[in-house]
Design a protein around this motif. Structure first.
Motif, PDB file in Angstrom:
ATOM      1  N   ALA A   1       3.124 -10.701  -2.293  1.00 54.68           N
ATOM      2  CA  ALA A   1       3.516 -11.323  -3.558  1.00 54.68           C
ATOM      3  C   ALA A   1       2.920 -10.561  -4.739  1.00 54.68           C
ATOM      4  N   CYS A   2       1.791  -9.899  -4.538  1.00 55.63           N
ATOM      5  CA  CYS A   2       1.223  -9.099  -5.624  1.00 55.63           C
ATOM      6  C   CYS A   2       0.982  -7.678  -5.132  1.00 55.63           C
ATOM      7  N   HIS A   3       0.334  -6.859  -5.963  1.00 53.23           N
ATOM      8  CA  HIS A   3       0.172  -5.456  -5.610  1.00 53.23           C
ATOM      9  C   HIS A   3      -1.162  -5.144  -4.948  1.00 53.23           C
ATOM     10  N   HIS A   4      -1.841  -6.166  -4.443  1.00 56.06           N
ATOM     11  CA  HIS A   4      -3.123  -5.907  -3.786  1.00 56.06           C
ATOM     12  C   HIS A   4      -2.981  -4.948  -2.592  1.00 56.06           C
ATOM     13  N   PRO A   5      -1.986  -5.156  -1.716  1.00 52.41           N
ATOM     14  CA  PRO A   5      -1.825  -4.176  -0.632  1.00 52.41           C
ATOM     15  C   PRO A   5      -1.475  -2.781  -1.144  1.00 52.41           C
ATOM     16  N   ASP A   6      -0.630  -2.704  -2.186  1.00 47.97           N
ATOM     17  CA  ASP A   6      -0.245  -1.388  -2.725  1.00 47.97           C
ATOM     18  C   ASP A   6      -1.453  -0.647  -3.286  1.00 47.97           C
ATOM     19  N   GLY A   7      -2.260  -1.380  -4.063  1.00 50.41           N
ATOM     20  CA  GLY A   7      -3.436  -0.753  -4.674  1.00 50.41           C
ATOM     21  C   GLY A   7      -4.408  -0.284  -3.605  1.00 50.41           C
ATOM     22  N   THR A   8      -4.566  -1.095  -2.572  1.00 48.37           N
ATOM     23  CA  THR A   8      -5.466  -0.737  -1.478  1.00 48.37           C
ATOM     24  C   THR A   8      -4.953   0.490  -0.736  1.00 48.37           C
ATOM     25  N   ALA A   9      -3.642   0.502  -0.499  1.00 48.22           N
ATOM     26  CA  ALA A   9      -3.042   1.649   0.184  1.00 48.22           C
ATOM     27  C   ALA A   9      -3.216   2.922  -0.650  1.00 48.22           C
ATOM     28  N   ARG A  10      -3.101   2.774  -1.968  1.00 45.91           N
ATOM     29  CA  ARG A  10      -3.258   3.925  -2.862  1.00 45.91           C
ATOM     30  C   ARG A  10      -4.671   4.504  -2.736  1.00 45.91           C
ATOM     31  N   LEU A  11      -5.666   3.619  -2.745  1.00 48.63           N
ATOM     32  CA  LEU A  11      -7.060   4.059  -2.635  1.00 48.63           C
ATOM     33  C   LEU A  11      -7.282   4.807  -1.316  1.00 48.63           C
ATOM     34  N   VAL A  12      -6.798   4.222  -0.222  1.00 41.74           N
ATOM     35  CA  VAL A  12      -7.043   4.818   1.092  1.00 41.74           C
ATOM     36  C   VAL A  12      -6.312   6.158   1.220  1.00 41.74           C
ATOM     37  N   SER A  13      -5.072   6.220   0.726  1.00 42.95           N
ATOM     38  CA  SER A  13      -4.334   7.491   0.787  1.00 42.95           C
ATOM     39  C   SER A  13      -5.083   8.578   0.037  1.00 42.95           C
ATOM     40  N   SER A  14      -5.598   8.221  -1.150  1.00 41.42           N
ATOM     41  CA  SER A  14      -6.287   9.252  -1.934  1.00 41.42           C
ATOM     42  C   SER A  14      -7.576   9.672  -1.229  1.00 41.42           C
ATOM     43  N   ALA A  15      -8.236   8.726  -0.567  1.00 44.22           N
ATOM     44  CA  ALA A  15      -9.458   9.077   0.156  1.00 44.22           C
ATOM     45  C   ALA A  15      -9.139  10.023   1.318  1.00 44.22           C
ATOM     46  N   LEU A  16      -8.037   9.736   2.021  1.00 50.24           N
ATOM     47  CA  LEU A  16      -7.657  10.600   3.145  1.00 50.24           C
ATOM     48  C   LEU A  16      -7.357  12.008   2.658  1.00 50.24           C
ATOM     49  N   GLU A  17      -6.782  12.096   1.443  1.00 51.83           N
ATOM     50  CA  GLU A  17      -6.425  13.397   0.889  1.00 51.83           C
ATOM     51  C   GLU A  17      -7.676  14.118   0.362  1.00 51.83           C
ATOM     52  N   MET A  18      -8.456  13.409  -0.461  1.00 51.62           N
ATOM     53  CA  MET A  18      -9.594  14.047  -1.134  1.00 51.62           C
ATOM     54  C   MET A  18     -10.762  14.325  -0.190  1.00 51.62           C
TER      55      MET A  18
END
Lengths: 185, 417, 80
Positions: free
Chosen positions: B379-396
């Motif tokens: 219903a909100c973007h909490h999963p999206d924001g969390t996924a964004r953080l984890v993706s960037s961590a995997l990359e960086m």
């Protein structure tokens, strides 16, 4: 004619009880989220609904037959208001209570989309009260209530519904229970 | 972050006195007198339908994280009334909830410049002909906001509501839900808030910093606002800088280079390993040359979100820092939506396993799979924001990941995050 | 007119009926919740329903045990 009505009234009551037992078990199966054999979940839902409606139809037959029957002479008040009957008022009253509950559960079931989930669910839970009350009525009020074949039938239904309820209360009842309890997959 | 630290920065550490950098121009803990002396009195009567186009020309975007065009939001609410015979009057809510643990710029703004926010709220309310105005504020700033509202005659119809200190309490539909029912959890998003929000009325939820900018744009015009920043990211924004030394709030130009912002905060760039830009729903960044802008083409642009810049010292392990944040985010789930309620804890378990010594290489693939699985669902973007953080961590932190799988990560861990 | 199937995640309990009725649109995730096979602009809460699937989608809306589904016209797409 009267004999036929009397026999039909009694048998439709028994058929209705058996169908309600099946309906309750199907409802519990539905809630688990598991498909039964190869029957998909949406068919299970429809099956639950249709068996319940069929049970209700037989319940109506049962009541109408006994209203028309010159021996039982059930009146309209006794159909809806419990514990006022002339013959075994308590046991007959249980039947009336069960019928009232069935009416409430069926009506809210059919109007689910209008009522909203919360009211529907609250009323639907009454099914768990309706079934044992109906069984009590059958045993206490029924002419065949204590005959051997009926006792066996009642015991079988009780065992089946009881087992379903016990399963309902167990930890791994939901199809998805394991996955949702966590742990690395 | 304690409350003292959060509202503590004195105004001399806030770059806010020269040129167009002026959210804090009225000084520390500004009352109405200082506010009016610095900015001049508010002439609400001058706000008419024309203000919408001024706001449009200014290019102001939301400063609460989503960076949506402010005038579009205002215009949608003004039109959200529909064509009913007796259209419901809109509601405007100043959103000062700041559940993000690394953000404190909104608390600071409310503490030092509450009247600028109130001005902005009154202006936005007038622009959409609202009949109900709210300030939804973090508990730390509640007394200051209440005192400021009580000080003004024109603010009598503003109601001040306290936000719970949960991560999710500032999400727009959670704000509406909290004010309506006291439950600060997001609502299903089938209907837009601009069409049916609080009490079924068209509802405009704007971040408090956004409203402070609105108050300045109403006074000085869109050209003045656009004098700072760039074409694609005009104006200024507040940033909360943490992770090295005391927390600081700075007002910086739009499209600023990350290294310039950090330097002006007195950060020694040579000690920076990575920067978490945008907070717990943001991204890890290593390239300090990148620019902070919510939009714009090209590489080297990073969305500042709600303006959080958290420094990870070079000696610290980014994977472990991310694991700790992810654990927090999983617990912060409202537990309403299945993919979030079960997906985030599953992600947290996998990342913690990697960070704390499990060397099974399949875990990385599993984390990537789960990250994809939760995105866009809820219903909100909490999963999206969390996924964004984890993706960037995997990359960086790909190098650190290798080190972990080989058991050779030698970086320190810190408990301060 | 294209319609989209809106999933109200605050209601959905992952019972799996919709995924059976719309196997080309939805599958189930690890926990039983519906997962749109195709995302529209990164949004996987509102899969588009092709005309061939409209009847099945109506059935899914009708039968969902949690009343978590609704069909909405494309224009009135929920906020993202």
């Amino acid at each position: 004619m009267d004999n036929a009505l009397w026999a039909f009234g009694r048998m439709s009551g028994v058929v209705s009880l058996v169908l309600f037992s099946v309906a309750v078990i199907l409802g519990i199966l539905n809630r688990s989220g598991r498909p039964l054999f190869a029957i998909p979940r949406f068919s299970m839902t429809l099956l639950h609904r249709n068996v319940s409606l069929l049970a209700t139809v037989f319940l109506v037959f049962h009541i109408v037959a006994l209203m028309l029957d010159s021996y039982a002479k059930l009146n309209v008040i006794d159909v809806f208001v419990p514990f006022l009957g002339g013959f075994k008022p308590f046991w007959q009253g249980l039947g009336t209570v069960a019928f009232d509950l069935v009416l409430a559960v069926v009506a809210t079931g059919l109007l689910r989309h209008r009522l909203g989930q919360r009211s529907f669910r609250a009323i639907h839970w009454l099914s768990y009260a309706m079934w044992p009350i109906a069984l009590g009525h059958a045993i206490g009020n029924g002419t065949d209530g204590t005959s051997k074949w009926f006792v066996v039938l009642a015991a079988g239904s009780l065992a089946a519904v009881g087992a379903a309820v016990a399963w309902r209360l167990s930890a791994n009842f939901l199809e998805t229970a394991k996955a949702r309890q966590g742990g690395l997959s | 972050m304690t409350i003292q630290e959060a509202v503590g920065p004195a105004v001399d550490t806030l770059r806010g006195s020269a040129g167009t950098y002026q959210l804090f121009a009225a000084g520390s803990n500004a009352g109405l007198a200082e506010h009016e002396q610095a900015f001049g009195p508010l002439s609400l009567a001058a706000i008419d339908a024309g203000f919408m186009s001024v706001l449009g020309e200014s290019g102001l975007t939301g400063r609460g994280g989503a960076a949506f065009s402010s005038w579009r939001k205002v215009a949608a609410t003004a039109q959200g009334r529909g064509a009913a015979l007796l259209p419901a009057k809109p509601v405007v809510i100043a959103n000062g909830a700041e559940g993000e643990p690394l953000s404190f710029k909104d608390k600071t703004l409310l503490a030092h410049a509450p009247h600028l926010v109130i001005d902005g709220l009154l202006i936005a309310g007038r622009a959409v002909s609202a009949s109900l105005l709210y300030i939804y504020t973090t508990p730390a700033a509640m007394p200051v906001v209440e005192a400021a509202v009580a000080e003004r005659r024109d603010a009598r119809k503003i109601k001040v509501v306290q936000a719970p200190e949960t991560f999710i309490s500032g999400e727009a539909s959670a704000v509406v839900n909290s004010i309506a029912t006291g439950v600060a959890l997001p609502l299903d998003n089938r209907r837009r808030l601009s069409a049916a929000g609080l009490k079924g009325r068209p509802t405009l939820v704007l971040n408090v910093e956004t409203l402070a900018h609105v108050a300045l744009i109403a006074r000085h015009g869109s050209g003045w606002f656009r004098a700072a920043g760039s074409e694609r990211d005009p104006g200024t924004r507040l940033v909360s800088i943490s992770g090295q030394g005391a927390g600081q709030v700075l007002e910086v130009e739009g499209d600023a280079r990350l290294c310039d912002v950090l330097s002006s905060a007195g950060v020694d760039l040579s000690t920076v390993g990575a920067v978490l830009v945008g907070g717990y729903h943001g991204r890890w960044v290593r390239d300090l040359e990148c620019r902070l802008s919510p939009s714009g083409p090209g590489e080297n642009v990073i969305n500042p979100g709600a303006g959080v810049l958290h420094i990870l010292p070079a000696r610290d392990c980014g994977l472990e820092a991310t694991a700790r944040i992810l654990d927090y985010l999983a617990r912060a789930s409202a537990k309403q939506c299945g993919p979030c309620m079960f997906g985030l804890p599953a992600m947290a378990r996998v990342l913690s396993a990697i960070a704390y010594g499990d060397r099974n290489p399949r875990l990385v693939l599993e984390l990537e799979r789960l990250t994809k699985l939760v995105g866009g669902r809820g219903a909100c973007h909490h999963p999206d924001g969390t996924a964004r953080l984890v993706s960037s961590a995997l990359e960086m932190f790909a190098e650190d990941m290798k080190a972990h799988l080989l058991g050779t990560c030698t970086r320190e861990t810190r408990s301060a995050i | 007119m294209t319609e989209i199937l809106h999933i109200d995640w605050t209601r959905c309990d992952g019972r799996g009926l919709c995924t059976e009725l719309l196997p080309t649109v939805l599958v189930r995730d690890d926990w039983g919740y519906p997962l749109a096979l195709q995302a529209t602009n990164g949004n996987r809460s509102n899969p588009a329903i092709s005309p061939g699937n409209i009847e099945a989608a109506r059935e899914a809306v009708h039968l969902c045990p949690k009343l978590a589904l609704s069909l909405v016209p494309e224009q009135a797409k929920p906020r993202q």
